[in-house]
Scaffold this motif. Structure first.
Motif, PDB file in Angstrom:
ATOM      1  N   ASP A  68       0.830  -1.203   0.000  1.00 44.09           N
ATOM      2  CA  ASP A  68       0.000   0.000   0.000  1.00 44.09           C
ATOM      3  C   ASP A  68       0.864   1.252   0.000  1.00 44.09           C
ATOM      4  OD1 ASP A  68      -2.270  -1.545   0.000  1.00 44.09           O
ATOM      5  OD2 ASP A  68      -2.581  -1.429   2.172  1.00 44.09           O
ATOM      6  N   ALA A  69       1.949   1.224   0.760  1.00 43.41           N
ATOM      7  CA  ALA A  69       2.841   2.385   0.813  1.00 43.41           C
ATOM      8  C   ALA A  69       3.500   2.610  -0.541  1.00 43.41           C
ATOM      9  CB  ALA A  69       3.905   2.183   1.890  1.00 43.41           C
ATOM     10  N   HIS A  72       0.925   4.111  -2.953  1.00 43.44           N
ATOM     11  CA  HIS A  72       0.692   5.518  -2.605  1.00 43.44           C
ATOM     12  C   HIS A  72       1.874   6.375  -3.056  1.00 43.44           C
ATOM     13  CE1 HIS A  72      -1.084   8.823  -0.377  1.00 43.44           C
ATOM     14  NE2 HIS A  72       0.085   9.046   0.200  1.00 43.44           N
ATOM     15  N   ALA A  73       3.093   5.894  -2.814  1.00 44.77           N
ATOM     16  CA  ALA A  73       4.284   6.656  -3.207  1.00 44.77           C
ATOM     17  C   ALA A  73       4.377   6.774  -4.721  1.00 44.77           C
ATOM     18  CB  ALA A  73       5.534   5.984  -2.650  1.00 44.77           C
ATOM     19  N   ALA A  75       1.942   6.912  -6.898  1.00 43.37           N
ATOM     20  CA  ALA A  75       1.007   7.945  -7.358  1.00 43.37           C
ATOM     21  C   ALA A  75       1.514   9.339  -7.025  1.00 43.37           C
ATOM     22  CB  ALA A  75      -0.365   7.709  -6.723  1.00 43.37           C
ATOM     23  N   ASN A  76       2.144   9.493  -5.875  1.00 38.30           N
ATOM     24  CA  ASN A  76       2.613  10.810  -5.443  1.00 38.30           C
ATOM     25  C   ASN A  76       3.867  11.272  -6.167  1.00 38.30           C
ATOM     26  OD1 ASN A  76       0.543  11.212  -3.623  1.00 38.30           O
ATOM     27  ND2 ASN A  76       1.673  10.377  -1.886  1.00 38.30           N
TER      28      ASN A  76
END
Length: 289
Positions: A68-69, A72-73, A75-76
């Motif tokens: 998940d991390a 998320h990273a 996408a960011n």
């Protein structure tokens, strides 16, 4: 949409080609700059607009935290190359020494790229840089091998020169074996020709025993714009370079679609009894002749 990795035997314009395909595509596209030798788009085409705190290297730490991390990273750390967000860039490494930290990140990153392609409809292009071999295999640090293994297509970028073809001949054999034994199959391997030199597409395909899936005209002005940024050359939007790049994206998509169909409906081996009957009929026909 497919995930397409671009590589070369030596510096043959991989980054310029990948950038051109990403910008010329009619579909949403993502360019992941995954060259272990370091990225050049940040300091070149983007003219330093993106700082070192943004990009590929930071995904390694996120991957160690969990899937998940990492998602998320990822996408960011995508950078919009147009206002609509249809052209996305994952900027590459700022220091080649960072490549060793990504060894365990490549497989998970590849899965995310396929989600972007399969679920979000992006044509994903991977700038995998120069092929590095060790004992006939892809080097595990100097080449993002898992990204090539799992790509729908791998394009070896070559120029139509004697020097480029000579280097490519030493690379394409091990690369074909690697794709056959560890990747998506040797038929996932194709060529992207930069039309610089006397050899034409059919000659390059024959010399390297691989299909040329696209060709880009030699255009130093546009290549310099992609390498260094600044003001686009006159007529850039209507240039043959971009037209050929757009056509190449369509050829790549068609090739990937054909492979997907072939994998879904593989060729069935002939019935042994039927094959025996046909052989006997052929033998009789030869005896009568």
């Amino acid at each position: 949409m497919p995930v397409t990795a671009l590589v070369s035997a030596k510096s043959c314009g991989v980054t310029t080609s990948a950038l051109a395909l990403t910008l010329a595509s009619k579909r949403p596209s993502l360019l992941a700059e995954c060259d272990p030798a370091g990225g050049t788009i940040r300091a070149g085409f983007l003219e330093g607009e993106v700082g070192a705190g943004f990009g590929l290297y930071h995904l390694a730490a996120a991957e160690r935290t969990g899937p998940d991390a990492l998602a998320h990273a990822f996408a960011n750390h995508l950078w919009n190359m147009d206002e609509a967000g249809h052209r996305q860039l994952l900027p590459g490494l700022t220091d080649p020494a960072q490549a060793a930290a990504l060894g365990r990140t490549w497989p998970a990153l590849s899965e995310i790229m396929h989600v972007m392609a399969d679920d979000a409809g992006y044509h994903v292009y991977i700038d995998a840089g120069r092929i590095a071999l060790e004992s006939g295999r892809l080097h595990t640090t100097l080449t993002p091998a898992p990204l090539l293994h799992q790509a729908d297509l791998v394009l070896l970028v070559v120029r139509g020169t004697e020097q480029s073809l000579a280097l490519a001949k030493h690379t394409i054999g091990p690369l074909r074996t690697e794709m056959d034994e560890r990747g998506n199959g040797a038929d996932a391997l194709g060529l992207l020709l930069i039309e610089d030199g006397p050899y034409r597409a059919h000659q390059v395909a024959e010399a390297l025993t691989a299909p040329v899936l696209g060709a880009l005209p030699f255009d130093p002005g546009t290549a310099e714009f992609f390498a260094k940024g600044g003001r686009p050359p006159r007529g850039y939007g209507r240039s043959p370079f971009l037209r050929h790049a757009r056509t190449t994206t369509e050829h790549i998509e068609a090739a990937a679609a054909r492979r997907a169909i072939q994998q879904q409906y593989p060729h069935k081996p002939a019935n042994p009894q039927l094959a025996g009957v046909l052989q006997r009929l052929n033998e009789r026909g030869g005896q009568r002749g």
